[in-house]
Write an enzyme that holds these catalytic residues in place. Structure first.
Site, PDB file in Angstrom:
ATOM      1  N   GLU A  10       0.808  -1.219   0.000  1.00 37.44           N
ATOM      2  CA  GLU A  10       0.000   0.000   0.000  1.00 37.44           C
ATOM      3  C   GLU A  10       0.843   1.271   0.000  1.00 37.44           C
ATOM      4  O   GLU A  10       0.407   2.312  -0.489  1.00 37.44           O
ATOM      5  CB  GLU A  10      -0.950   0.004   1.204  1.00 37.44           C
ATOM      6  CG  GLU A  10      -2.092  -0.987   1.105  1.00 37.44           C
ATOM      7  CD  GLU A  10      -1.717  -2.393   1.553  1.00 37.44           C
ATOM      8  OE1 GLU A  10      -2.590  -3.276   1.514  1.00 37.44           O
ATOM      9  OE2 GLU A  10      -0.552  -2.605   1.944  1.00 37.44           O
ATOM     10  N   HIS A  60       2.866  -8.545   1.742  1.00 37.45           N
ATOM     11  CA  HIS A  60       1.528  -8.078   1.388  1.00 37.45           C
ATOM     12  C   HIS A  60       0.603  -9.245   1.082  1.00 37.45           C
ATOM     13  O   HIS A  60       0.959 -10.148   0.315  1.00 37.45           O
ATOM     14  CB  HIS A  60       1.587  -7.155   0.168  1.00 37.45           C
ATOM     15  CG  HIS A  60       0.236  -6.705  -0.303  1.00 37.45           C
ATOM     16  ND1 HIS A  60      -0.520  -5.791   0.394  1.00 37.45           N
ATOM     17  CD2 HIS A  60      -0.500  -7.051  -1.385  1.00 37.45           C
ATOM     18  CE1 HIS A  60      -1.660  -5.576  -0.248  1.00 37.45           C
ATOM     19  NE2 HIS A  60      -1.670  -6.342  -1.320  1.00 37.45           N
ATOM     20  N   HIS A 116      -5.092   0.988   7.010  1.00 35.51           N
ATOM     21  CA  HIS A 116      -5.762  -0.141   7.661  1.00 35.51           C
ATOM     22  C   HIS A 116      -4.747  -0.786   8.593  1.00 35.51           C
ATOM     23  O   HIS A 116      -3.565  -0.435   8.583  1.00 35.51           O
ATOM     24  CB  HIS A 116      -6.274  -1.169   6.643  1.00 35.51           C
ATOM     25  CG  HIS A 116      -5.180  -1.889   5.915  1.00 35.51           C
ATOM     26  ND1 HIS A 116      -4.468  -1.316   4.869  1.00 35.51           N
ATOM     27  CD2 HIS A 116      -4.639  -3.119   6.084  1.00 35.51           C
ATOM     28  CE1 HIS A 116      -3.561  -2.161   4.434  1.00 35.51           C
ATOM     29  NE2 HIS A 116      -3.629  -3.271   5.164  1.00 35.51           N
TER      30      HIS A 116
END
Length: 280
Positions: A10, A60, A116
Site C-alpha cells: 500500500e 503483502h 488499515h
C-alpha cells in the site's frame, strides 16, 4: 552486515487504488512491478553499503506479489502464503537491521493512503500493551524482541509520521502524500525509487539513525473488530478473551505468539466477515 527487508504494497510508489493491490484487479500486475522496483532500490542500497546478505520478505496479502523474476538476484526472497510470522517471516536475531518498504498508516489515520491494520475491513483498531498499533509498531516490536533495530521506513507521508511517532527520528522516505484514503499526490516512481536508494544507503552507512522498539513483556494484543460475530468466534480460541461486544484480548510472554495469533484471528475474521472487498 545482514539486512532484512520487509515489503508491503500500500505504501509503494505510484499506487493509490485497492484494485492495484490484489489480483485480478486493474493495475495489479503493474503494481507488482512497482513493488519490486521499490524493494530493489533498498536491496541495491544494502549491497552498496557493504551487506553480505539481504533477505526480502513479501509482506503483502498472500505473499505472492513481488516479482521473483525481477527481484535483485543477489538477495534471498521469502514468498508464499501462510507464513507463521507474516510480515516478519525470515527475520531472526542474526540480522543487524530491518528496513520496512511500502508500509502504510494504521486504520483510521486521516489522509493515510489505503490506511488499515492487518485487514482492510474487519479490524477497526489494534493496541499493543495499550498503545495504538499499526503494522509499523507491530513489526518494529517483533524486530525489537529479537534485538534488531529499524533502519528505514518508506511509504506515504502518514506512514512516515507514524514511524517517527513510534520509533523517534528513524530514517523515512515519503513517496506520496494522501489527499484521501484512495487519493494522493505522488512522487513519480523513478524519482521515488532514487529517494529510497539514497536514504537507505545513507542509513546503512550510518547506524546512528537506527531505532529499536523495546516493548516490555508480557505482551497484550487488543483487537476491536468490525462485528460482534467476529469477536465471538475469535474468543473461542483458548487464551483469547472477549473484552467487549466487538473486542478481544490476548496476553503472552512470547511475542511470536502475538504475531502468529494475529494471523490466525485474521483467517477467522475473513471467513466470518464474508467480505469480498478490501479497505472498506
Amino acid at each position: 552486515m545482514k539486512v532484512f527487508v520487509s515489503v508491503d504494497m500500500e505504501g509503494v510508489s505510484g499506487l493509490t487504488d485497492p484494485e492495484e493491490m490484489r489480483a485480478p484487479g486493474r493495475g495489479y500486475e503493474r503494481g507488482c512491478e512497482l513493488m519490486t522496483a521499490d524493494a530493489n532500490a533498498a536491496v541495491r542500497a544494502a549491497f552498496d553499503a557493504g551487506a553480505a546478505e539481504v533477505v526480502v520478505a513479501d509482506s503483502h496479502g498472500r505473499g505472492r506479489n513481488l516479482r521473483a523474476d525481477l527481484i535483485d538476484e543477489r538477495c534471498a526472497l521469502v514468498r508464499g502464503t501462510h507464513q507463521p510470522m507474516h510480515m516478519g517471516e525470515g527475520l531472526d536475531a542474526s540480522f543487524d537491521v530491518a528496513l520496512y518498504v511500502g508500509y502504510h498508516a494504521r486504520a483510521g489515520v486521516p489522509l493515510g493512503v489505503l490506511n488499515h491494520t492487518w485487514m482492510g475491513r474487519e479490524i477497526h483498531d489494534v493496541r499493543l500493551n495499550g498503545a495504538a498499533a499499526g503494522e509499523i509498531r507491530l513489526m518494529a516490536a517483533y524486530a525489537g524482541t529479537l534485538g534488531v533495530p529499524v533502519g528505514l521506513v518508506t511509504g506515504d507521508a502518514a506512514a512516515c509520521a507514524e514511524a517517527r511517532e513510534t520509533l523517534g527520528a528513524v530514517p523515512a522516505v515519503a513517496v506520496k502524500e494522501g489527499r484521501d484514503r484512495y487519493a494522493a499526490v505522488l512522487v513519480p516512481p523513478p524519482r521515488a525509487q532514487r529517494m529510497i536508494y539514497e536514504e537507505a544507503l545513507r542509513s546503512l552507512r550510518d547506524p546512528s539513525g537506527w531505532r529499536r522498539l523495546d516493548v516490555d513483556p508480557p505482551y497484550t494484543l487488543e483487537v476491536e473488530w468490525s462485528s460482534t460475530a467476529i469477536a465471538r468466534s475469535c474468543a473461542v480460541i483458548p487464551g483469547v478473551t472477549a473484552t467487549g461486544p466487538r473486542s478481544t484480548a490476548f496476553t503472552s510472554g512470547d511475542y511470536t505468539e502475538i504475531v502468529g495469533l494475529l494471523g490466525v484471528l485474521a483467517l477467522i475474521a475473513g471467513d466470518v466477515g464474508c467480505t469480498g472487498r478490501h479497505y472498506g
